[in-house]
Design a protein around this motif. Sequence first.
Motif, short mmCIF file in Angstrom:
data_model
loop_
_atom_site.label_atom_id
_atom_site.label_comp_id
_atom_site.label_asym_id
_atom_site.label_seq_id
_atom_site.Cartn_x
_atom_site.Cartn_y
_atom_site.Cartn_z
N HIS A 119 0.94 -1.15 0.01
CA HIS A 119 -0.15 -0.14 0.12
C HIS A 119 0.87 1.33 -0.09
CE1 HIS A 119 -3.35 -2.65 0.72
NE2 HIS A 119 -2.71 -3.17 1.90
N LEU A 120 1.91 1.40 -0.94
CA LEU A 120 2.88 2.35 -1.02
C LEU A 120 2.37 3.64 -1.90
CD1 LEU A 120 6.17 0.37 -0.77
CD2 LEU A 120 5.02 1.79 0.84
N GLY A 121 1.07 3.50 -2.66
CA GLY A 121 0.66 4.38 -3.48
C GLY A 121 1.19 4.24 -4.94
N SER A 122 1.29 5.41 -5.73
CA SER A 122 1.78 5.75 -6.87
C SER A 122 3.26 5.14 -6.98
CB SER A 122 1.53 6.86 -7.56
OG SER A 122 2.22 7.88 -7.09
N PRO A 123 3.92 4.83 -8.03
CA PRO A 123 5.32 4.50 -8.02
C PRO A 123 6.25 5.79 -7.53
CG PRO A 123 4.35 3.48 -9.94
CD PRO A 123 3.22 4.39 -9.21
N ASP A 124 5.77 6.96 -8.28
CA ASP A 124 6.51 8.36 -8.15
C ASP A 124 6.51 8.57 -6.61
OD1 ASP A 124 7.28 8.91 -10.79
OD2 ASP A 124 5.13 9.68 -11.28
N ASN A 125 5.20 8.50 -5.99
CA ASN A 125 5.29 8.81 -4.50
C ASN A 125 5.98 7.75 -3.56
OD1 ASN A 125 3.38 11.07 -4.99
ND2 ASN A 125 1.64 10.02 -4.91
N ALA A 126 6.18 6.41 -4.25
CA ALA A 126 6.72 5.37 -3.52
C ALA A 126 8.16 5.46 -3.29
CB ALA A 126 6.28 4.18 -4.03
#
Length: 853
Positions: free
Chosen positions: A624-631
């Motif tokens: 549940h880390l979100g989008s790739p850019d945000n992760a």
Amino acid sequence: MPTSPGGPSICSTAASWPRRGWRHERTALVLSAPFVRLKDCPMALSTSVLSSSLSSTAISFYRSLTRHRLFATLNICGLALGIAAFLVLFLFVRFETQYGRWVPGSDRLWMVKAEVTMPGFDTFHNDSTSAHFLSFLQNDYPGTRGTRFTTSDASVRKGVGAVSEQVIQADPNFFRILSYPALAGDPSQALARPGSAIVTEATAKSYFGGVASAIGRTLTITIAGKTSDYEVAAVLRDLPPDTDFAPAIIVPIAPLGTTKDDAWSFGDNLVLLSFPDAAAAEAMETRLTDLVRRHPLNEPMPGAKIALGLQPLGALHLNNKSAVTEVATLGAIGLVTLLIALVNYINLMTAQAGLRAREVAMRKVLGATRGALIVQFLGESIAAAVLAGLLGLALTELALPLVNAAGGTSLSIHYGGTQSILPPFAVLVIGAGLIAGLYPALVLSRFQAAAVLASARSPGGGRMSARVRQALVVLQFAIAVALGTGTAVLFAQTYHVRNADLGFVQKGMMLVPALGDKALDPGQRERILKAFSNLPGSRAVSYATSTPAGGVSMIRSLKAKGGAAQQIMFSTVGDGFFKLMGARFIAGRDFDRRFAADDSTSNEPNKTIFRNVVMNESALRLLHLGSPDNAVGKILDDDAKSRTQLVGVVADMRFMGPKTKNDAMMYIWRPLPQDNAAAFLRFTGSPVAITAEMERVWHDLAPNVPFVAKTVEQARYDSFIRQDAQRMRLFTIGALLAVMIACIGLYGLASFDTARRFQEIGIRKTLGASTGDVLRLLIGRFLRPVLLATLLAWPIAYFAMRQWLSEFADRITLSPAFFTLSGVAAVAIATSTVFVQAWRVARAEPARALRYE
């Protein structure tokens, strides 16, 4: 001399025969012989009556074959094909279901299995467990009989090189539990002596030229990186192919160490227990939960739940639902193929009822009862089944090499011993004869003599028989259409699995799993990779512990800030791995030597540290880390409380096979290859040429380690696709035979129907019917049941194939095209089958038909 009712006795009639007319009177006697009562001929013996009855059945069967050659050929050939298909699939099912049962006392042997449940993963079954399990069990429950052993691929020195062989390391009592036959020496005593080895007959011939010359000779074997010399002390007879544990070499197992590195969930010891009966095994199974609780070990995964159980040795081969379903499906295909052949026989025999109506009437006039006629016709049916069975057995012998090649099996026919085909073959032939002949016998025997002899034309069995034949045609083609639809779906799914986008480029890449052999040190592995990179045609070289053919994937517990801990698989990779694979970075960066935190090498042996990591998209969703850019850049916590940072996100690469639903993967980087690593080489040119160059380099740098290499495509096929493809071929063979047999029956019915309606067609053409009108009339009569069968088959095929496809995470959609294609194919095949006979009758001159009047 007593007389029979209504006239003189048969005996007196026979005595008064003149030579003239002998052939006619003799025929009459043979026709009526089975129905003579013994009291009418007191001098006759019961054996002579039986002999006369069998003789009459044989003569009647011979006449039916010679007078109606087309129908006899169709009957025998159709039944022979059905029996052949059934025998092949019967051999396959027996082979799969009786795996390991040739071992004496196998019904009293049970394997210990571990069921491991971890958060975030499906429950998985492990056939191995703790090395200390047996000692714990025997201490807590004295008198328990069992043995422990491990299986592995080991390097055996042969000449100037080395060969990979399967080796078992076993307790001294191994052969007291598994009684393998010996040719020379005493295997039990050999295992009790350290440094001794037991080899199979084939291994003895391969290394030493024969059994006698093998005893006392030395083998140099490297197991888990440790090289030792073993003296051959016994030779086993080559084990049958249906053996669960069939090593080339067996050596003593190392003594038990401490429990420091032992675990219930990921142990590497197999344990085989012996119980007097199933009840004793079930009683022991209930105690295993308490055993685990009393003896806690160092589990590598916190939170893992372990449940130990027992599995019969005979059930070890088919130890998952998918394998059982595949074997049961192929067995069912054998049964339905035989059923279609039996239906053919029934249909053609009832259709020919009118041809034998006068014969039945004459038999009844001469004193035959209905029961005697039923016995007579059942005898003929069994005779036909015997003839078809012998032909089917010959076809089976001829087809087995092809079937073995297509299905990857090792089936064979034995005519003696416990695996003899003769008892089941006899039951099959007699059963098929009785089942196929019962209904036709009932139909034929119910004709009334007076009505038949007074009628100008022979009866056809009645409206009920015609309806039964129509229903049986529907059944035949419903099965055939369902199998055809299933075959189309199997082909499409197999093609999809082999050609799906896996997230990496698998063409032009070699895989060398031997790089992770423990006999190699990190320096040797690095030199091998460097030498590979300098080969002609080599474009890139790297390594990883997880491969597209499986490999080794470890598990780590991680959690994002504020999130729940999840178990995630991870793989160690080398320089340039993602570039070599053709992986696509979605966010962040690749590993780089300029960043010291990218290196996960630990100063402590056998320990992994997690610093900077790369994950795939599925891992982001799992955590549940979100989008790739945000992760990218987020800090993750693990069990060791180390600082783990996500530096890059790549698109999913499907390494774990088409049936694996969880593709979440984390990657860590180490500059030097470790144990269990596999080398990857991207190349241009011929795979054969690059493999030869790699093998040459390998033998120069690691002569004592066997060279093992495959293209990634071949390795992936062997690991994930081969078995399904082989089962698909067997399924296809069964389906094609079922369709062929159904067409044989339809052709026979069409031939009979057009022959009976020959005069009707002549009258219709005289009254103005065209050839097209006649074709539509005749073909339409047979297409109606085929269309009905298609409609019935579609829902059956839909539910069956939907269930099969549900096992795949990567699967095709059940398109209407599969069902439409099978329906159109069924109509086209039926039309072409009937068209030949219909065209011949439709084009005939009306005068030929009306000439009979």
